[in-house]
Design a protein around this motif. Sequence first.
Motif, mmCIF file in Angstrom:
data_model
loop_
_atom_site.group_PDB
_atom_site.id
_atom_site.type_symbol
_atom_site.label_atom_id
_atom_site.label_comp_id
_atom_site.label_asym_id
_atom_site.label_seq_id
_atom_site.Cartn_x
_atom_site.Cartn_y
_atom_site.Cartn_z
ATOM 1 N N UNK A 217 107.576 -42.480 6.522
ATOM 2 C CA UNK A 217 108.602 -41.710 6.532
ATOM 3 C C UNK A 217 109.061 -41.014 7.839
ATOM 4 N N UNK A 218 108.097 -40.333 8.459
ATOM 5 C CA UNK A 218 108.476 -39.789 9.789
ATOM 6 C C UNK A 218 108.675 -40.794 10.678
ATOM 7 N N UNK A 219 107.923 -41.605 10.825
ATOM 8 C CA UNK A 219 107.948 -42.590 12.071
ATOM 9 C C UNK A 219 109.513 -43.387 12.000
ATOM 10 N N UNK A 258 104.855 -32.878 8.756
ATOM 11 C CA UNK A 258 106.207 -33.000 8.817
ATOM 12 C C UNK A 258 106.494 -32.290 10.061
ATOM 13 N N UNK A 259 105.504 -31.517 10.746
ATOM 14 C CA UNK A 259 105.863 -30.568 11.833
ATOM 15 C C UNK A 259 106.151 -31.546 13.123
ATOM 16 N N UNK A 299 103.546 -21.772 8.904
ATOM 17 C CA UNK A 299 104.396 -21.500 9.838
ATOM 18 C C UNK A 299 103.624 -21.290 11.411
ATOM 19 N N UNK A 300 102.563 -20.423 11.188
ATOM 20 C CA UNK A 300 101.401 -20.268 12.137
ATOM 21 C C UNK A 300 100.593 -21.662 12.579
ATOM 22 N N UNK A 301 100.399 -22.626 11.837
ATOM 23 C CA UNK A 301 100.225 -24.032 11.998
ATOM 24 C C UNK A 301 101.148 -24.631 12.913
ATOM 25 N N UNK A 302 102.126 -24.433 12.452
ATOM 26 C CA UNK A 302 103.447 -25.141 13.336
ATOM 27 C C UNK A 302 103.599 -24.396 14.620
ATOM 28 N N UNK A 303 103.302 -23.232 14.844
ATOM 29 C CA UNK A 303 103.442 -22.486 16.140
ATOM 30 C C UNK A 303 102.240 -22.936 16.891
ATOM 31 N N UNK A 308 106.874 -24.251 20.970
ATOM 32 C CA UNK A 308 108.316 -24.030 21.654
ATOM 33 C C UNK A 308 109.205 -24.547 20.624
ATOM 34 N N UNK A 309 109.020 -25.723 20.014
ATOM 35 C CA UNK A 309 110.005 -26.332 19.200
ATOM 36 C C UNK A 309 110.147 -25.464 17.840
ATOM 37 N N UNK A 310 108.936 -25.116 17.226
ATOM 38 C CA UNK A 310 108.887 -24.309 16.209
ATOM 39 C C UNK A 310 109.778 -22.890 16.311
#
Length: 342
Positions: A217-219, A258-259, A299-303, A308-310
């Motif tokens: 899905x992501x690709x 998803x990140x 959220x910490x994982x995404x950070x 920067x994007x998060x």
Amino acid sequence: MSIVLEQLIFNDIEKSWGNSDFCEQVRAVAVSTDADFVVVAPKDERGLALQMQYYMNNFPENMDGADIHLFNQNPAFLQHLRKLPDNEKYEMTSELMFLGEDEPKPVSTYLEQDPHILLAEMGAYVLYKTSFLREYFNRVEGSVKLIDIFQQSKMIWKHRVLEDVTEKEAIFTDYTVSEMVSCWSYFRELEDKYTTLSLELLDFDKNMFNYLIRNKLGPAFNQNLMDGKLVEARNGLEIFTDFLKGQDKRLVSALVSSGYFYIHFPVANYMMWQSDKLFVAAYLRFLKVLFDKTHYQTKQYYLRHYRRATNATYKAQGLNSIRPVAKCFNLYFEHESKNLVY
């Protein structure tokens, strides 16, 4: 004495992969073969089979303690690939060059942790001990499915040793959330026969969805963006948003794959969609749903991985404005390569 591996090619993957007809063919091979292990693949994967044969002959002790073995790529090999110049390709060999000095050690896994091993595309990477198959088929009555074989195995080991450069299938840009849910739903119904424990079922759900998001899905979403197919990208994003909105917060928080595809990539390629007001609105709605449904730890994982994007997307959904994303792109991504790499 060398360990012998036999490869069974099973072509009818559209209708029969993993069902009772599939298992009958596996049964027939298990009864008749003299090989120590059997691999069932939808097409001939001789390169992979030779590498697994090399590994088994050099580390036979790593093949003794499990009924089923799952092979993955070696992280050291993947690091080497990333360092190669763009025009240089690695030639796949029958030997393993990146094992290092330390003896590789398998790690145990289980179906709920790696549910994607049920998919046809994983067939070439899974080895079944022939003695286990014979013993299993001798004691079961009636028809069985592939998931039954996995659930009745005493141990599954995972080996991260392959130097796999098998050509990947084309990205299907029309892959949909409906297809993802349909795939998960089919196997989840089978899984429900074996457990009612909520934590195990959550493991199954999050790991299956993460695999499908990461590999399908992501690709597809990212490729549509790169191809300028913003209507298709927006439609897919809106349906994915609705899917996330309808799920439990524990599951959405666990969908960390998803990140890259839905946070980092759109920000890094903001120039591809900045002028499309409908896509901008859909993306802001997606971010609102995602962060509302995401635990602090996620959220910490995404950070940690996409700081920067998060930061930019979190501010954007809070302000309901795309300006933080535009600022982030102009500061950090505008002069970087915009090439999509899988």
